[in-house]
Motif scaffolding. Structure first.
Motif, PDB file in Angstrom:
ATOM      1  N   MET A   1      39.723   4.145 152.656  1.00 56.82           N
ATOM      2  CA  MET A   1      38.455   3.458 152.506  1.00 56.82           C
ATOM      3  C   MET A   1      37.575   4.280 151.560  1.00 56.82           C
ATOM      4  O   MET A   1      37.438   5.489 151.738  1.00 56.82           O
ATOM      5  CB  MET A   1      37.797   3.300 153.879  1.00 56.82           C
ATOM      6  CG  MET A   1      36.481   2.566 153.826  1.00 56.82           C
ATOM      7  SD  MET A   1      35.672   2.414 155.428  1.00 56.82           S
ATOM      8  CE  MET A   1      36.451   0.939 156.044  1.00 56.82           C
ATOM      9  N   PRO A   2      36.970   3.644 150.581  1.00 55.43           N
ATOM     10  CA  PRO A   2      36.103   4.371 149.637  1.00 55.43           C
ATOM     11  C   PRO A   2      34.904   5.004 150.348  1.00 55.43           C
ATOM     12  O   PRO A   2      34.392   4.467 151.328  1.00 55.43           O
ATOM     13  CB  PRO A   2      35.631   3.298 148.662  1.00 55.43           C
ATOM     14  CG  PRO A   2      36.521   2.137 148.863  1.00 55.43           C
ATOM     15  CD  PRO A   2      37.095   2.239 150.238  1.00 55.43           C
ATOM     16  N   VAL A   3      34.467   6.125 149.832  1.00 53.80           N
ATOM     17  CA  VAL A   3      33.354   6.873 150.429  1.00 53.80           C
ATOM     18  C   VAL A   3      32.074   6.041 150.413  1.00 53.80           C
ATOM     19  O   VAL A   3      31.288   6.075 151.367  1.00 53.80           O
ATOM     20  CB  VAL A   3      33.156   8.214 149.686  1.00 53.80           C
ATOM     21  CG1 VAL A   3      31.984   8.978 150.252  1.00 53.80           C
ATOM     22  CG2 VAL A   3      34.411   9.056 149.742  1.00 53.80           C
ATOM     23  N   VAL A   4      31.873   5.266 149.347  1.00 51.26           N
ATOM     24  CA  VAL A   4      30.651   4.452 149.244  1.00 51.26           C
ATOM     25  C   VAL A   4      30.637   3.383 150.339  1.00 51.26           C
ATOM     26  O   VAL A   4      29.587   3.097 150.919  1.00 51.26           O
ATOM     27  CB  VAL A   4      30.529   3.824 147.836  1.00 51.26           C
ATOM     28  CG1 VAL A   4      29.300   2.940 147.750  1.00 51.26           C
ATOM     29  CG2 VAL A   4      30.473   4.902 146.770  1.00 51.26           C
ATOM     30  N   LYS A   5      31.789   2.833 150.662  1.00 48.15           N
ATOM     31  CA  LYS A   5      31.861   1.818 151.717  1.00 48.15           C
ATOM     32  C   LYS A   5      31.561   2.446 153.078  1.00 48.15           C
ATOM     33  O   LYS A   5      30.879   1.842 153.908  1.00 48.15           O
ATOM     34  CB  LYS A   5      33.233   1.151 151.721  1.00 48.15           C
ATOM     35  CG  LYS A   5      33.302  -0.032 152.639  1.00 48.15           C
ATOM     36  CD  LYS A   5      34.541  -0.850 152.420  1.00 48.15           C
ATOM     37  CE  LYS A   5      34.467  -2.083 153.301  1.00 48.15           C
ATOM     38  NZ  LYS A   5      35.503  -3.037 153.001  1.00 48.15           N
ATOM     39  N   THR A  44      28.573  12.326 154.352  1.00 48.07           N
ATOM     40  CA  THR A  44      29.163  11.328 153.458  1.00 48.07           C
ATOM     41  C   THR A  44      28.521  11.388 152.079  1.00 48.07           C
ATOM     42  O   THR A  44      29.216  11.286 151.064  1.00 48.07           O
ATOM     43  CB  THR A  44      29.012   9.910 154.051  1.00 48.07           C
ATOM     44  OG1 THR A  44      29.511   9.916 155.391  1.00 48.07           O
ATOM     45  CG2 THR A  44      29.784   8.893 153.253  1.00 48.07           C
ATOM     46  N   PRO A  49      31.703  10.575 145.037  1.00 48.19           N
ATOM     47  CA  PRO A  49      32.307  10.914 143.742  1.00 48.19           C
ATOM     48  C   PRO A  49      31.257  10.899 142.625  1.00 48.19           C
ATOM     49  O   PRO A  49      30.142  10.410 142.802  1.00 48.19           O
ATOM     50  CB  PRO A  49      33.335   9.807 143.541  1.00 48.19           C
ATOM     51  CG  PRO A  49      32.814   8.655 144.312  1.00 48.19           C
ATOM     52  CD  PRO A  49      32.098   9.250 145.502  1.00 48.19           C
ATOM     53  N   TYR A  52      31.380   5.738 139.606  1.00 47.32           N
ATOM     54  CA  TYR A  52      31.497   4.616 140.530  1.00 47.32           C
ATOM     55  C   TYR A  52      31.996   3.378 139.803  1.00 47.32           C
ATOM     56  O   TYR A  52      31.662   3.148 138.640  1.00 47.32           O
ATOM     57  CB  TYR A  52      30.130   4.299 141.166  1.00 47.32           C
ATOM     58  CG  TYR A  52      29.493   5.480 141.839  1.00 47.32           C
ATOM     59  CD1 TYR A  52      29.932   5.906 143.069  1.00 47.32           C
ATOM     60  CD2 TYR A  52      28.454   6.177 141.231  1.00 47.32           C
ATOM     61  CE1 TYR A  52      29.360   6.995 143.695  1.00 47.32           C
ATOM     62  CE2 TYR A  52      27.869   7.270 141.846  1.00 47.32           C
ATOM     63  CZ  TYR A  52      28.331   7.669 143.088  1.00 47.32           C
ATOM     64  OH  TYR A  52      27.761   8.746 143.695  1.00 47.32           O
ATOM     65  N   SER A  53      32.733   2.533 140.546  1.00 54.04           N
ATOM     66  CA  SER A  53      33.140   1.237 140.005  1.00 54.04           C
ATOM     67  C   SER A  53      31.977   0.262 140.155  1.00 54.04           C
ATOM     68  O   SER A  53      30.963   0.583 140.789  1.00 54.04           O
ATOM     69  CB  SER A  53      34.370   0.720 140.760  1.00 54.04           C
ATOM     70  OG  SER A  53      34.020   0.419 142.104  1.00 54.04           O
ATOM     71  N   ASP A  55      31.874  -2.442 141.918  1.00 56.70           N
ATOM     72  CA  ASP A  55      31.741  -2.800 143.324  1.00 56.70           C
ATOM     73  C   ASP A  55      31.007  -1.693 144.090  1.00 56.70           C
ATOM     74  O   ASP A  55      30.151  -1.974 144.934  1.00 56.70           O
ATOM     75  CB  ASP A  55      33.125  -3.039 143.937  1.00 56.70           C
ATOM     76  CG  ASP A  55      33.048  -3.665 145.313  1.00 56.70           C
ATOM     77  OD1 ASP A  55      32.203  -4.568 145.509  1.00 56.70           O
ATOM     78  OD2 ASP A  55      33.820  -3.243 146.202  1.00 56.70           O
ATOM     79  N   GLU A  56      31.308  -0.445 143.786  1.00 54.45           N
ATOM     80  CA  GLU A  56      30.628   0.674 144.428  1.00 54.45           C
ATOM     81  C   GLU A  56      29.163   0.735 144.014  1.00 54.45           C
ATOM     82  O   GLU A  56      28.295   1.079 144.831  1.00 54.45           O
ATOM     83  CB  GLU A  56      31.334   1.984 144.085  1.00 54.45           C
ATOM     84  CG  GLU A  56      32.690   2.134 144.743  1.00 54.45           C
ATOM     85  CD  GLU A  56      33.450   3.355 144.286  1.00 54.45           C
ATOM     86  OE1 GLU A  56      34.302   3.830 145.060  1.00 54.45           O
ATOM     87  OE2 GLU A  56      33.194   3.842 143.168  1.00 54.45           O
TER      88      GLU A  56
END
Length: 116
Positions: A1-5, A44, A49, A52-53, A55-56
């Motif tokens: 799971m991405p950190v941003v999520k 967190t 990172p 970011y993408s 979506d992030e």
């Protein structure tokens, strides 16, 4: 799971917790849960990172928007807790003074004349 999520989920939990308001009873458990969420969130945030993408970035905007609501609520709750603590301290002092009104009175009965 991405950190941003993960950060988004923690922020949602924090938002829900703070939006529920400061309870009149069981404040200790409320504050403990609040501290737990804030600590998780800080850990967190420290592991985010550098890039970011899209979506992030969208999730990041949601986090910032929720944070704009969380900050004033936290400030108001902090002020309410601070006010309650000062009120309790004053009540405790008054009760002590009422229970023993002659505590601060001199017992030797001496009088010092300030005139020279």
């Amino acid at each position: 799971m991405p950190v941003v999520k993960i950060l988004l989920e923690i922020t949602k939990n924090l938002y829900d917790h703070v939006s529920a308001g400061l309870p009149k009873e069981e404040r200790e458990s409320y504050i403990e849960r609040l501290n737990e969420l804030l600590d998780q969130r800080q850990v967190t945030i420290n592991s985010l990172p550098a890039t970011y993408s899209e979506d992030e970035q969208r999730m990041g905007r949601l986090i910032v928007k929720m944070n704009e609501t969380i900050d004033p609520l936290l400030t108001r709750q902090f002020e309410e807790i601070k006010h309650n603590l000062s009120t309790m301290k004053k009540k405790k002092e008054k009760n002590t003074q009422y229970a023993n009104p002659y505590q601060s009175v001199s017992v030797d009965g001496m009088y010092f004349d300030k005139k020279n």
